[in-house]
Write a protein that holds these residues in place. Sequence first.
Motif, PDB file in Angstrom:
ATOM      1  N   LEU A  90       0.812  -1.223   0.000  1.00  0.00           N
ATOM      2  CA  LEU A  90       0.000   0.000   0.000  1.00  0.00           C
ATOM      3  C   LEU A  90       0.848   1.277   0.000  1.00  0.00           C
ATOM      4  CD1 LEU A  90      -2.796  -1.028   2.539  1.00  0.00           C
ATOM      5  CD2 LEU A  90      -2.912  -0.960   0.036  1.00  0.00           C
ATOM      6  N   TYR A  91       2.165   1.116  -0.141  1.00  0.00           N
ATOM      7  CA  TYR A  91       3.073   2.270  -0.112  1.00  0.00           C
ATOM      8  C   TYR A  91       2.663   3.290  -1.169  1.00  0.00           C
ATOM      9  CZ  TYR A  91       7.478   4.888  -0.242  1.00  0.00           C
ATOM     10  OH  TYR A  91       8.436   5.874  -0.201  1.00  0.00           O
ATOM     11  N   HIS A  92       2.397   4.500  -0.714  1.00  0.00           N
ATOM     12  CA  HIS A  92       2.005   5.638  -1.560  1.00  0.00           C
ATOM     13  C   HIS A  92       0.716   5.400  -2.344  1.00  0.00           C
ATOM     14  CE1 HIS A  92       6.033   8.026  -1.576  1.00  0.00           C
ATOM     15  NE2 HIS A  92       5.542   7.859  -0.378  1.00  0.00           N
ATOM     16  N   HIS A  93      -0.151   4.521  -1.863  1.00  0.00           N
ATOM     17  CA  HIS A  93      -1.479   4.331  -2.452  1.00  0.00           C
ATOM     18  C   HIS A  93      -2.460   5.145  -1.603  1.00  0.00           C
ATOM     19  CE1 HIS A  93      -0.838   0.975  -5.370  1.00  0.00           C
ATOM     20  NE2 HIS A  93       0.299   0.936  -4.702  1.00  0.00           N
ATOM     21  N   PHE A  94      -2.602   6.401  -1.964  1.00  0.00           N
ATOM     22  CA  PHE A  94      -3.402   7.329  -1.168  1.00  0.00           C
ATOM     23  C   PHE A  94      -4.877   7.236  -1.519  1.00  0.00           C
ATOM     24  CE2 PHE A  94       0.881   9.159  -1.567  1.00  0.00           C
ATOM     25  CZ  PHE A  94       1.244   9.123  -0.234  1.00  0.00           C
ATOM     26  N   LEU A  95      -5.711   7.635  -0.566  1.00  0.00           N
ATOM     27  CA  LEU A  95      -7.153   7.645  -0.761  1.00  0.00           C
ATOM     28  C   LEU A  95      -7.591   8.980  -1.348  1.00  0.00           C
ATOM     29  CD1 LEU A  95      -8.299   6.180   2.686  1.00  0.00           C
ATOM     30  CD2 LEU A  95      -8.003   4.951   0.539  1.00  0.00           C
ATOM     31  N   SER A  96      -8.656   8.941  -2.118  1.00  0.00           N
ATOM     32  CA  SER A  96      -9.258  10.194  -2.580  1.00  0.00           C
ATOM     33  C   SER A  96     -10.008  10.798  -1.394  1.00  0.00           C
ATOM     34  CB  SER A  96     -10.235   9.913  -3.733  1.00  0.00           C
ATOM     35  OG  SER A  96     -11.378   9.235  -3.238  1.00  0.00           O
ATOM     36  N   PRO A  97     -10.320  12.085  -1.455  1.00  0.00           N
ATOM     37  CA  PRO A  97     -11.103  12.684  -0.363  1.00  0.00           C
ATOM     38  C   PRO A  97     -12.429  11.952  -0.138  1.00  0.00           C
ATOM     39  CG  PRO A  97     -10.169  14.408  -1.722  1.00  0.00           C
ATOM     40  CD  PRO A  97      -9.887  13.101  -2.419  1.00  0.00           C
ATOM     41  N   GLN A  98     -13.064  11.493  -1.209  1.00  0.00           N
ATOM     42  CA  GLN A  98     -14.329  10.780  -1.086  1.00  0.00           C
ATOM     43  C   GLN A  98     -14.132   9.428  -0.397  1.00  0.00           C
ATOM     44  OE1 GLN A  98     -13.131  12.031  -4.021  1.00  0.00           O
ATOM     45  NE2 GLN A  98     -14.459  13.821  -4.219  1.00  0.00           N
ATOM     46  N   GLN A  99     -13.057   8.712  -0.739  1.00  0.00           N
ATOM     47  CA  GLN A  99     -12.764   7.429  -0.100  1.00  0.00           C
ATOM     48  C   GLN A  99     -12.471   7.624   1.390  1.00  0.00           C
ATOM     49  OE1 GLN A  99      -9.525   6.441  -2.778  1.00  0.00           O
ATOM     50  NE2 GLN A  99     -10.633   4.631  -3.521  1.00  0.00           N
ATOM     51  N   PHE A 100     -11.686   8.661   1.691  1.00  0.00           N
ATOM     52  CA  PHE A 100     -11.347   8.934   3.091  1.00  0.00           C
ATOM     53  C   PHE A 100     -12.607   9.248   3.898  1.00  0.00           C
ATOM     54  CE2 PHE A 100     -10.238  11.538   6.691  1.00  0.00           C
ATOM     55  CZ  PHE A 100      -9.175  10.843   7.245  1.00  0.00           C
ATOM     56  N   ALA A 101     -13.466  10.105   3.354  1.00  0.00           N
ATOM     57  CA  ALA A 101     -14.697  10.487   4.062  1.00  0.00           C
ATOM     58  C   ALA A 101     -15.601   9.274   4.267  1.00  0.00           C
ATOM     59  CB  ALA A 101     -15.441  11.577   3.288  1.00  0.00           C
ATOM     60  N   ALA A 102     -15.702   8.410   3.269  1.00  0.00           N
ATOM     61  CA  ALA A 102     -16.570   7.233   3.372  1.00  0.00           C
ATOM     62  C   ALA A 102     -16.060   6.247   4.423  1.00  0.00           C
ATOM     63  CB  ALA A 102     -16.677   6.547   2.013  1.00  0.00           C
ATOM     64  N   GLU A 103     -14.760   6.107   4.536  1.00  0.00           N
ATOM     65  CA  GLU A 103     -14.189   5.120   5.455  1.00  0.00           C
ATOM     66  C   GLU A 103     -13.950   5.658   6.868  1.00  0.00           C
ATOM     67  OE1 GLU A 103     -12.945   1.453   6.679  1.00  0.00           O
ATOM     68  OE2 GLU A 103     -13.776   1.950   4.720  1.00  0.00           O
ATOM     69  N   PHE A 104     -13.554   6.933   6.966  1.00  0.00           N
ATOM     70  CA  PHE A 104     -13.116   7.446   8.264  1.00  0.00           C
ATOM     71  C   PHE A 104     -13.902   8.655   8.766  1.00  0.00           C
ATOM     72  CE2 PHE A 104      -9.405   5.473   6.186  1.00  0.00           C
ATOM     73  CZ  PHE A 104      -9.233   4.419   7.058  1.00  0.00           C
ATOM     74  N   GLY A 105     -14.645   9.297   7.883  1.00  0.00           N
ATOM     75  CA  GLY A 105     -15.417  10.473   8.289  1.00  0.00           C
ATOM     76  C   GLY A 105     -16.661  10.075   9.077  1.00  0.00           C
TER      77      GLY A 105
END
Length: 132
Positions: A90-105
């Motif tokens: 997963l090195y440098h496999h960043f989430l999009s803002p939408q992915q981050f919000a869906a998983e952690f928001g």
Amino acid sequence: MHRSISSLIIIAVAALVIIGGAVGISFAAHATVNQRTPIIGQTVPLLKHAQFMSAASGQQQLDLSIGLKLRNAQELDTLLSAMYNAKSPLYHHFLSPQQFAAEFGPTSAQQQQVVSYLQGQGITVTHVASNG
């Protein structure tokens, strides 16, 4: 003799704790639905140093931003460690803002709970950010 005095002190302290708890429950049971409830420990740290100048007008608009805690904190820590570990897939496999919000928001239900609480306190909510 010393043992009986210690036992009496322990009994007295236990009685005070029980009485204090009963009094606290009694106060909580008498709270009304429309009573304003302060949110303890959830303010900006610098606010502790603010000085009261005068009462604000009831017509004065106050713009606030309220942030909610992230969900799945342990999973986020694990993901961040993997994203910055050169040996991880997963090195440098960043989430999009939408992915981050869906998983952690915060969830929509959590956001609505806050909106409902604020409206119940007489606060008009004009905008909820798409990312929570």
